[in-house]
Scaffold this motif. Structure first.
Motif, mmCIF file in Angstrom:
data_model
loop_
_atom_site.group_PDB
_atom_site.id
_atom_site.type_symbol
_atom_site.label_atom_id
_atom_site.label_comp_id
_atom_site.label_asym_id
_atom_site.label_seq_id
_atom_site.Cartn_x
_atom_site.Cartn_y
_atom_site.Cartn_z
ATOM 1 N N LYS A 71 7.373 30.404 35.701
ATOM 2 C CA LYS A 71 6.412 29.610 36.457
ATOM 3 C C LYS A 71 7.024 28.971 37.703
ATOM 4 N N TYR A 72 8.317 29.094 37.866
ATOM 5 C CA TYR A 72 9.001 28.444 38.974
ATOM 6 C C TYR A 72 9.380 29.456 40.058
ATOM 7 N N ASP A 73 9.098 29.100 41.306
ATOM 8 C CA ASP A 73 9.239 30.020 42.428
ATOM 9 C C ASP A 73 10.586 29.921 43.133
ATOM 10 N N TYR A 74 11.203 28.765 43.108
ATOM 11 C CA TYR A 74 12.458 28.538 43.806
ATOM 12 C C TYR A 74 13.458 27.876 42.885
ATOM 13 N N TRP A 75 14.723 28.252 43.044
ATOM 14 C CA TRP A 75 15.795 27.772 42.173
ATOM 15 C C TRP A 75 17.014 27.355 42.963
ATOM 16 N N GLY A 76 17.658 26.280 42.516
ATOM 17 C CA GLY A 76 18.948 25.915 43.047
ATOM 18 C C GLY A 76 20.042 26.725 42.380
#
Length: 124
Positions: free
Chosen positions: A110-115
């Protein structure tokens, strides 16, 4: 160059505390939900916590409820994870992530961007 950058990881003794920070770009910080996940070597990526844009709604994984607190400071485009009463099993790489929202916010897809992550090690 990355839209989410974590900091604050390190080595701490069991029972101690640590605060992680995640700095985001304006666009990424405007996402509906910001969250934290963690992954230890050879283990699945686990949901830790998430927070809505307004900060009025928060969600926590069962293993961290009562010990961790997620918050955000919108004027600084930063989300925090305050970790108290740390246990050796909390040892992992911690990643912040941004989601467009909806349901199943405990799921990584569900998450589009990651560190890129920050290492947290808890010694016994």
């Amino acid at each position: 160059q990355g839209q989410l950058v974590e900091s604050g990881g390190g080595l701490v003794q069991a029972g101690g505390s640590l605060r992680l920070s995640c700095a985001a770009s304006d666009r990424t910080f405007s996402s509906e939900v910001l969250g934290w996940f963690r992954q230890a070597p050879g283990k699945e990526r686990d949901f830790v916590a998430a927070i809505s844009w307004s900060g009025s709604s928060t969600w926590y994984g069962d293993s961290v409820k009562g010990r961790f607190t997620i918050s955000r400071e919108n004027t600084k485009n930063t989300v925090y994870l305050q970790m108290n009463s740390l246990k050796p099993e909390d040892t992992a790489v911690y990643h912040c992530a941004a989601s467009s929202g909806g349901t199943h916010l405990h799921a990584a897809y569900k998450y589009d961007y990651w560190g890129q992550g920050t290492q947290v090690t808890v010694s016994s």
